[in-house]
Design an enzyme around this catalytic site. Structure first.
Site, PDB file in Angstrom:
ATOM      1  N   SER A   1     -18.261   8.069  61.688  1.00 30.28           N
ATOM      2  CA  SER A   1     -17.413   9.219  61.367  1.00 30.28           C
ATOM      3  C   SER A   1     -18.006  10.541  61.857  1.00 30.28           C
ATOM      4  O   SER A   1     -19.218  10.776  61.774  1.00 30.28           O
ATOM      5  CB  SER A   1     -17.225   9.300  59.851  1.00 30.28           C
ATOM      6  OG  SER A   1     -16.618  10.527  59.522  1.00 30.28           O
ATOM      7  N   LEU A   2     -17.115  11.423  62.324  1.00 27.27           N
ATOM      8  CA  LEU A   2     -17.541  12.745  62.782  1.00 27.27           C
ATOM      9  C   LEU A   2     -17.379  13.785  61.673  1.00 27.27           C
ATOM     10  O   LEU A   2     -17.689  14.957  61.851  1.00 27.27           O
ATOM     11  CB  LEU A   2     -16.719  13.152  64.018  1.00 27.27           C
ATOM     12  CG  LEU A   2     -16.943  12.249  65.238  1.00 27.27           C
ATOM     13  CD1 LEU A   2     -15.864  12.471  66.289  1.00 27.27           C
ATOM     14  CD2 LEU A   2     -18.318  12.501  65.844  1.00 27.27           C
TER      15      LEU A   2
ATOM     16  N   LYS B   1      -6.963   4.090  52.090  1.00 25.00           N
ATOM     17  CA  LYS B   1      -6.054   5.227  51.844  1.00 25.00           C
ATOM     18  C   LYS B   1      -4.950   4.913  50.834  1.00 25.00           C
ATOM     19  O   LYS B   1      -4.485   5.800  50.125  1.00 25.00           O
ATOM     20  CB  LYS B   1      -5.434   5.706  53.161  1.00 25.00           C
ATOM     21  CG  LYS B   1      -6.424   6.420  54.067  1.00 25.00           C
ATOM     22  CD  LYS B   1      -5.740   6.974  55.308  1.00 25.00           C
ATOM     23  CE  LYS B   1      -6.770   7.578  56.247  1.00 25.00           C
ATOM     24  NZ  LYS B   1      -6.166   8.229  57.404  1.00 25.00           N
TER      25      LYS B   1
ATOM     26  N   GLU C   1      11.729  -3.176  64.197  1.00 26.52           N
ATOM     27  CA  GLU C   1      12.085  -3.186  62.778  1.00 26.52           C
ATOM     28  C   GLU C   1      11.222  -2.211  61.961  1.00 26.52           C
ATOM     29  O   GLU C   1      11.692  -1.600  61.009  1.00 26.52           O
ATOM     30  CB  GLU C   1      11.985  -4.631  62.230  1.00 26.52           C
ATOM     31  CG  GLU C   1      12.181  -4.791  60.743  1.00 26.52           C
ATOM     32  CD  GLU C   1      13.423  -4.075  60.178  1.00 26.52           C
ATOM     33  OE1 GLU C   1      13.332  -3.607  59.026  1.00 26.52           O
ATOM     34  OE2 GLU C   1      14.457  -3.951  60.881  1.00 26.52           O
TER      35      GLU C   1
ATOM     36  N   ASP D   1      -3.524  14.361  56.934  1.00 27.66           N
ATOM     37  CA  ASP D   1      -3.424  13.845  58.309  1.00 27.66           C
ATOM     38  C   ASP D   1      -2.179  14.389  59.036  1.00 27.66           C
ATOM     39  O   ASP D   1      -2.282  14.928  60.136  1.00 27.66           O
ATOM     40  CB  ASP D   1      -3.360  12.311  58.314  1.00 27.66           C
ATOM     41  CG  ASP D   1      -4.707  11.670  58.016  1.00 27.66           C
ATOM     42  OD1 ASP D   1      -5.744  12.268  58.356  1.00 27.66           O
ATOM     43  OD2 ASP D   1      -4.720  10.566  57.443  1.00 27.66           O
TER      44      ASP D   1
ATOM     45  N   GLY E   1      -6.321  13.595  70.785  1.00 28.53           N
ATOM     46  CA  GLY E   1      -6.369  13.438  69.332  1.00 28.53           C
ATOM     47  C   GLY E   1      -7.423  14.256  68.603  1.00 28.53           C
ATOM     48  O   GLY E   1      -7.494  14.210  67.369  1.00 28.53           O
TER      49      GLY E   1
HETATM   50  P1  NAP Z   1      -1.878   0.972  62.797  1.00 25.82           P
HETATM   51  O1  NAP Z   1      -1.393   1.320  61.436  1.00 25.82           O
HETATM   52  O2  NAP Z   1      -2.577  -0.321  63.000  1.00 25.82           O
HETATM   53  O3  NAP Z   1      -0.609   1.046  63.791  1.00 25.82           O
HETATM   54  C1  NAP Z   1      -0.751   0.701  65.139  1.00 25.82           C
HETATM   55  C2  NAP Z   1       0.503   1.087  65.907  1.00 25.82           C
HETATM   56  O4  NAP Z   1       0.240   0.875  67.297  1.00 25.82           O
HETATM   57  C3  NAP Z   1       1.734   0.223  65.577  1.00 25.82           C
HETATM   58  O5  NAP Z   1       2.898   1.011  65.714  1.00 25.82           O
HETATM   59  C4  NAP Z   1       1.658  -0.859  66.661  1.00 25.82           C
HETATM   60  O6  NAP Z   1       2.900  -1.448  66.941  1.00 25.82           O
HETATM   61  C5  NAP Z   1       1.206  -0.022  67.840  1.00 25.82           C
HETATM   62  N1  NAP Z   1       0.563  -0.778  68.917  1.00 25.82           N
HETATM   63  C6  NAP Z   1      -0.646  -1.374  68.898  1.00 25.82           C
HETATM   64  N2  NAP Z   1      -0.935  -1.905  70.099  1.00 25.82           N
HETATM   65  C7  NAP Z   1       0.121  -1.636  70.913  1.00 25.82           C
HETATM   66  C8  NAP Z   1       0.432  -1.925  72.264  1.00 25.82           C
HETATM   67  N3  NAP Z   1      -0.423  -2.609  73.027  1.00 25.82           N
HETATM   68  N4  NAP Z   1       1.592  -1.466  72.780  1.00 25.82           N
HETATM   69  C9  NAP Z   1       2.459  -0.769  72.012  1.00 25.82           C
HETATM   70  N5  NAP Z   1       2.238  -0.467  70.708  1.00 25.82           N
HETATM   71  C10 NAP Z   1       1.083  -0.900  70.162  1.00 25.82           C
HETATM   72  O7  NAP Z   1      -2.894   2.074  63.365  1.00 25.82           O
HETATM   73  P2  NAP Z   1      -2.971   3.637  62.989  1.00 25.82           P
HETATM   74  O8  NAP Z   1      -3.867   3.805  61.816  1.00 25.82           O
HETATM   75  O9  NAP Z   1      -1.589   4.199  62.913  1.00 25.82           O
HETATM   76  O10 NAP Z   1      -3.774   4.211  64.256  1.00 25.82           O
HETATM   77  C11 NAP Z   1      -3.171   4.253  65.531  1.00 25.82           C
HETATM   78  C12 NAP Z   1      -4.024   5.069  66.496  1.00 25.82           C
HETATM   79  O11 NAP Z   1      -4.115   6.421  66.061  1.00 25.82           O
HETATM   80  C13 NAP Z   1      -5.478   4.594  66.622  1.00 25.82           C
HETATM   81  O12 NAP Z   1      -5.835   4.665  67.978  1.00 25.82           O
HETATM   82  C14 NAP Z   1      -6.264   5.601  65.816  1.00 25.82           C
HETATM   83  O13 NAP Z   1      -7.595   5.763  66.280  1.00 25.82           O
HETATM   84  C15 NAP Z   1      -5.457   6.864  66.045  1.00 25.82           C
HETATM   85  N6  NAP Z   1      -5.598   7.846  64.966  1.00 25.82           N
HETATM   86  C16 NAP Z   1      -6.093   9.076  65.284  1.00 25.82           C
HETATM   87  C17 NAP Z   1      -6.237  10.048  64.299  1.00 25.82           C
HETATM   88  C18 NAP Z   1      -6.798  11.405  64.650  1.00 25.82           C
HETATM   89  O14 NAP Z   1      -7.272  12.093  63.747  1.00 25.82           O
HETATM   90  N7  NAP Z   1      -6.707  11.823  65.883  1.00 25.82           N
HETATM   91  C19 NAP Z   1      -5.855   9.751  62.974  1.00 25.82           C
HETATM   92  C20 NAP Z   1      -5.319   8.498  62.687  1.00 25.82           C
HETATM   93  C21 NAP Z   1      -5.196   7.548  63.693  1.00 25.82           C
HETATM   94  P3  NAP Z   1       3.439  -2.715  66.071  1.00 25.82           P
HETATM   95  O15 NAP Z   1       4.013  -2.132  64.818  1.00 25.82           O
HETATM   96  O16 NAP Z   1       4.440  -3.353  66.937  1.00 25.82           O
HETATM   97  O17 NAP Z   1       2.235  -3.591  65.807  1.00 25.82           O
END
Ligand code: NAP
Length: 276
Positions: free
Chosen positions: A15-16, A66, A155, A102, A241
Site C-alpha cells: 500500500s502507498l 470493504k 448482466e 473512492d 489511476g
Molecule cells: P473487480 O471488482 O474484480 O471487477 C473487475 C472488473 O473488470 C469487472 O467488471 C470485470 O468484468 C472486468 N474485467 C476483468 N478482466 C477483464 C477483461 N480481460 N476484459 C474486460 N473486462 C474485464 O475489481 P475492482 O476492485 O473493481 O478493480 C478493478 C481495477 O480498478 C483494478 O485494476 C484495480 O487496481 C483498479 N482500482 C484502482 C483504484 C485507484 O485508486 N486508482 C481503486 C480501485 C480499483 P466481469 O464482471 O465480466 O468479470
C-alpha cells in the site's frame, strides 16, 4: 500522545497510503502515525473491536474487507450504504462511522486533474465491479447527461443500472459500447484489463474514439496502460489511476483531521514511489 491511524486489508504490504498520510500528518504538524494492519478475513470483527478498544483514531479499509466491516460499525453514511462498501472509518469518541471516499475521490480527481465540468456530459463507464460501483453512484450525484455502463458480463452492468434507479443510464455489452464510442465525452475504464501483470489486455477497442474525448483509466500499475497510451495516440485527453488513489486518501485525511492536504504533494510522493 500520537494518534494512531491505519489500513485494514489482506494483503496490505504494497500500500502507498502510509506514504501519503504520514507525510501529510508531518506537513500539518499533527502528532499521528499511519500503520499497515494485515487482517485475515475471519478476523475482521476482532480487528474492528481492536480499533474501538485501543482508541485507534481512524482507519482505511481495503480489499477484501470493504463490505465485511459494515456490520461492526455504529453508523454508515448514506453513500457508503448505497454502494455497500466502506473504505474509511472515523472513530468519533468511540463511535465508529463508515464512509466511502473512492467514488467521490475519483470524481474530484476527474474534475480537477482534467479540468472538466460534468454538467451535461455523456459518460461511458466500462466495468461493473467494486471500483465501478463507487464511481457510478458518485457520478449519479452529478448533473451529467448520460452515465452508461458496459461490462464483459452484461448482466452485471444491467444490475448496476437497475440499482441506480436513474433514467440517465443504459447498459451495453462491450461490443455494443465499441460501436457507440463516438457518442461519449468521457470514457472511464474501471476494469482490471491491462493491469500488471496482464499488461496487454484491453477493455475494448478504441477504433471509433473521437479526438478530444476524455479517457480515464483507474489502473495505476502500470502507470499508463497500453489502452490509455493508445487513447492518447488517437487524440484523447488521458488520465491514469493515480488521481483516484490520491483523492480518496485526501478525502479520508480530511474526514479524520478536518484539514485538506496538499494533493499535488501527495501525488508526487506516489508517482516517485511507483516509478522506482
Ligand atoms: P473487480 O471488482 O474484480 O471487477 C473487475 C472488473 O473488470 C469487472 O467488471 C470485470 O468484468 C472486468 N474485467 C476483468 N478482466 C477483464 C477483461 N480481460 N476484459 C474486460 N473486462 C474485464 O475489481 P475492482 O476492485 O473493481 O478493480 C478493478 C481495477 O480498478 C483494478 O485494476 C484495480 O487496481 C483498479 N482500482 C484502482 C483504484 C485507484 O485508486 N486508482 C481503486 C480501485 C480499483 P466481469 O464482471 O465480466 O468479470
Amino acid at each position: 500522545m500520537e494518534n494512531v491511524y491505519g489500513l485494514l486489508g489482506f494483503p496490505v504490504k504494497h500500500s502507498l497510503s502510509p506514504l501519503m498520510h504520514n507525510d501529510a500528518f508531518a506537513y500539518f504538524g499533527i502528532p499521528a502515525r499511519y500503520h499497515l494492519f494485515s487482517v485475515k478475513p475471519e478476523q475482521v470483527g476482532e480487528a474492528i473491536a481492536g480499533v474501538r478498544a485501543l482508541g485507534i483514531a481512524g482507519v482505511n479499509v481495503t480489499i477484501p474487507h470493504k463490505m465485511a466491516v459494515i456490520p461492526f460499525l455504529d453508523e454508515v453514511d448514506e453513500h457508503a450504504q448505497r454502494i455497500g462498501a466502506v473504505n474509511t472509518i472515523v472513530n468519533d469518541n468511540g463511535r465508529l462511522v463508515g464512509y466511502n471516499t473512492d467514488g467521490p475521490g475519483y470524481v474530484k480527481a476527474l474534475e480537477e486533474e482534467m479540468d472538466v465540468h460534468l454538467d451535461g456530459k455523456r459518460i461511458l463507464l466500462i466495468g461493473a465491479g467494486g471500483g465501478a460501483r463507487g464511481i457510478y453512484f458518485s457520478l449519479l450525484s452529478t448533473a451529467a447527461e448520460r452515465i452508461d455502463i458496459a461490462n464483459r458480463t452484461t448482466e452485471k452492468a444491467a444490475r448496476l443500472v437497475r440499482e441506480g434507479e436513474d433514467g440517465r443510464s443504459a447498459f451495453f455489452s462491450l461490443a455494443e459500447a465499441e460501436k457507440r464510442l463516438a457518442e461519449y465525452d468521457i470514457i472511464i475504464n474501471t476494469t482490471s484489463a491491462g493491469m500488471h501483470p496482464l499488461v496487454n489486455e484491453q477493455p475494448l477497442s478504441l477504433e471509433r474514439l473521437q479526438p478530444g474525448t476524455v479517457v480515464s483509466d483507474i489502473i495505476y500499475n502500470p502507470f499508463e496502460t497500453k489502452w490509455l497510451k493508445e487513447a492518447k495516440a488517437r487524440g484523447a485527453r488521458g488520465q491514469n489511476g493515480v488521481g483516484m488513489l490520491v483523492y480518496q486518501g485526501a478525502l479520508a485525511f480530511e474526514k479524520w483531521t478536518g484539514q485538506w492536504p496538499d494533493v499535488n504533494r501527495m501525488k508526487q510522493l506516489v508517482i516517485d514511489q511507483l516509478r522506482r
